[in-house]
Write an enzyme that holds these catalytic residues in place. Structure first.
Site, PDB file in Angstrom:
ATOM      1  N   TRP A  33      61.224  20.586  29.918  1.00  0.00           N
ATOM      2  CA  TRP A  33      61.330  21.837  29.147  1.00  0.00           C
ATOM      3  C   TRP A  33      61.077  21.494  27.675  1.00  0.00           C
ATOM      4  O   TRP A  33      61.752  20.608  27.133  1.00  0.00           O
ATOM      5  CB  TRP A  33      62.742  22.397  29.339  1.00  0.00           C
ATOM      6  CG  TRP A  33      62.990  23.735  28.702  1.00  0.00           C
ATOM      7  CD1 TRP A  33      62.183  24.832  28.749  1.00  0.00           C
ATOM      8  CD2 TRP A  33      64.147  24.110  27.939  1.00  0.00           C
ATOM      9  NE1 TRP A  33      62.758  25.868  28.070  1.00  0.00           N
ATOM     10  CE2 TRP A  33      63.956  25.451  27.558  1.00  0.00           C
ATOM     11  CE3 TRP A  33      65.306  23.456  27.544  1.00  0.00           C
ATOM     12  CZ2 TRP A  33      64.900  26.151  26.802  1.00  0.00           C
ATOM     13  CZ3 TRP A  33      66.245  24.141  26.799  1.00  0.00           C
ATOM     14  CH2 TRP A  33      66.045  25.484  26.428  1.00  0.00           C
ATOM     15  N   ASP A  40      70.602  18.825  33.432  1.00  0.00           N
ATOM     16  CA  ASP A  40      70.436  20.201  32.975  1.00  0.00           C
ATOM     17  C   ASP A  40      70.249  21.050  34.225  1.00  0.00           C
ATOM     18  O   ASP A  40      69.255  20.890  34.944  1.00  0.00           O
ATOM     19  CB  ASP A  40      69.200  20.289  32.057  1.00  0.00           C
ATOM     20  CG  ASP A  40      68.924  21.720  31.598  1.00  0.00           C
ATOM     21  OD1 ASP A  40      69.708  22.628  31.928  1.00  0.00           O
ATOM     22  OD2 ASP A  40      67.892  21.919  30.902  1.00  0.00           O
ATOM     23  N   ALA A  94      69.959  24.833  35.202  1.00  0.00           N
ATOM     24  CA  ALA A  94      69.837  26.176  34.621  1.00  0.00           C
ATOM     25  C   ALA A  94      69.436  27.219  35.656  1.00  0.00           C
ATOM     26  O   ALA A  94      69.375  28.405  35.343  1.00  0.00           O
ATOM     27  CB  ALA A  94      68.813  26.150  33.487  1.00  0.00           C
ATOM     28  N   LYS A 100      70.394  32.697  34.026  1.00  0.00           N
ATOM     29  CA  LYS A 100      69.468  33.155  35.068  1.00  0.00           C
ATOM     30  C   LYS A 100      70.210  33.613  36.317  1.00  0.00           C
ATOM     31  O   LYS A 100      69.951  34.697  36.833  1.00  0.00           O
ATOM     32  CB  LYS A 100      68.476  32.058  35.433  1.00  0.00           C
ATOM     33  CG  LYS A 100      68.141  31.088  34.325  1.00  0.00           C
ATOM     34  CD  LYS A 100      67.031  31.563  33.415  1.00  0.00           C
ATOM     35  CE  LYS A 100      67.022  30.702  32.159  1.00  0.00           C
ATOM     36  NZ  LYS A 100      65.808  30.693  31.414  1.00  0.00           N
TER      37      LYS A 100
HETATM   38  C1  LMR Z   1      61.791  29.079  29.889  1.00  0.00           C
HETATM   39  O1  LMR Z   1      61.587  27.879  30.073  1.00  0.00           O
HETATM   40  O2  LMR Z   1      60.885  29.918  29.835  1.00  0.00           O
HETATM   41  C2  LMR Z   1      63.208  29.564  29.763  1.00  0.00           C
HETATM   42  O3  LMR Z   1      64.103  28.508  29.890  1.00  0.00           O
HETATM   43  C3  LMR Z   1      63.436  30.393  28.576  1.00  0.00           C
HETATM   44  C4  LMR Z   1      63.467  29.617  27.306  1.00  0.00           C
HETATM   45  O4  LMR Z   1      64.374  29.842  26.501  1.00  0.00           O
HETATM   46  O5  LMR Z   1      62.580  28.800  27.060  1.00  0.00           O
END
Ligand code: LMR
Length: 394
Positions: A127, A208, A210, A243
């Protein structure tokens, strides 16, 4: 002093969100930011959350501060949801945080306090905000191979080879389930090998998680986290409620620090509370309160689990449809991995020019690395996307 400030690099996910919003085309398709949308393109408040809010509105008598680490009932409920009975409750220190991102930030600050100079190993890719927060904190980041661009599956051999480089006190950041951005996930056997390696080297896992409940179900999606927490002497866990409870803007998350040396719990707990106090003092309460009500009321919980199952099954059905459609159009199994991936995202392995063509010519918005948000599709737009991918030469 402000003359010393420089422009910050734009967050690519948020940038794409704005670009989509500004696109006047009516038939545009948003496969960007990771927000769940139903077949009508809406992100509804989940039924159980709505019911909990109604109930709470009647019951609430004060808006005075909650505890510095958040309400104990929230911490207990979330520890139960994420860890089940994988570790004894006395092994877990925990604090509520503003969202999963808040928990990640606090978790990394805890790492810095406990292991100054620790490097954090991150999957390549991960991410983007992980990298951004790590850079902001000045923590050295070491990428490990994770995604095989050919097969669009996990490159486990490459991952293990790269993790051989960890030193005692280093941290290995893992995604608990539903890997973001790839959708490719480690199986339990692979995780066992990672646990063994981390333990042999004295590295500490940070997880993590999520998207619990968006992959194969609430329990299945917690398996990796539970195995790591049970199998490693210490684990840092950042969990998000954004989420799976659909409460994105309420900013609800939790940071957990597991230590099998239960004598440490008091000091760790004190440090988590201290971090809260330094960064924002008391954590937000409303979302946490709703999560607690949902998790502790059998009727609300059953309804939440039913709705979450519908959400998950809907995404799996869209995955199957997209894989099928692409198979039909290409006459090959090249995109078969879409049905194997789990969670909200899949990285399709399309070249950046194709991603750009899809956006420019068709109004189809996906991340530059070809990550799509499956929930941005519906039964009608799946064939549109598949056709556009093939026409663009994908
Ligand atoms: C994403 O990866 O799109 C989500 O986790 C939202 C974000 O805040 O980036």
């Amino acid at each position: 002093m402000f003359e010393n400030l420089h422009e910050q690099p734009a967050d690519k996910i948020l940038q794409l969100m704005v670009a989509f919003r500004e696109d006047p085309r009516e038939d545009k398709i948003d496969l960007g930011v990771g927000v769940y949308r139903n077949a009508e393109g809406l992100t509804p408040v989940m039924r159980a959350i709505k019911a909990a809010e109604r109930k709470w509105w009647e019951q609430e008598t004060t808006k005075s501060y909650t505890a510095l680490a958040g309400e104990p009932a929230f911490l207990d409920a979330m520890i139960g949801l994420v860890l089940g009975d994988a570790v004894p409750r006395e092994a877990v220190a925990a604090a509520a945080a503003p969202g999963g991102t808040g928990a990640i930030r606090q978790g990394l600050e805890l790492v810095q306090m406990a292991s100054p100079g620790a490097r954090v190993f991150v999957s390549n890719p991960t991410w983007p905000n992980h990298l951004s927060i790590l850079a902001h904190l000045g923590i050295e980041t070491v990428p490990y191979r994770y995604f095989d661009a050919e097969t669009c599956a996990v490159d486990c051999a490459g991952m293990m080879e790269d993790l051989e480089g960890v030193r005692p006190g280093d941290v290995v950041l893992l995604h608990g389930c539903c890997h973001n951005p790839t959708g490719a996930n480690l199986n339990l056997t692979q995780v066992e090998a990672v646990i063994e390696l981390m333990n042999a080297r004295g590295a500490v896992p940070m997880i993590d998680i999520a998207y619990q409940g968006f992959g194969d179900g609430l329990t299945a999606d917690a398996q990796v986290t539970r195995a790591v927490a049970a199998g490693c002497p210490e684990t840092v866990i950042a969990a998000s409620c954004s989420k799976n409870f659909g409460i994105y803007r309420e900013r609800t998350g939790i940071l957990m620090a597991v230590s099998h040396d239960t004598g440490r719990r008091g000091v760790v707990q004190g440090n988590l509370a201290h971090l809260n106090r330094q960064n924002y003092s008391f954590p937000p309460d409303h979302g946490a309160r709703m999560v607690t009500l949902v998790l502790t009321d059998p009727e609300l919980r059953a309804d939440w689990e039913t709705e979450l199952d519908e959400v998950r099954e809907g995404m799996i059905a869209l995955r199957m449809q997209l894989a099928e459609e692409l198979k039909r159009l290409t006459g090959s199994d090249r995109f078969g991995f879409i049905a194997e991936h789990r969670g909200m995202f899949s990285r399709l392995g399309l070249a950046p020019e194709i991603v750009e063509t899809l956006r420019r010519d068709r109004g189809i918005y996906m991340m530059g690395d070809s990550r799509i948000n499956i929930a941005g599709l519906n039964r009608q737009t799946v064939p549109v996307l598949a056709k556009a991918i093939v026409a663009a030469g994908g």
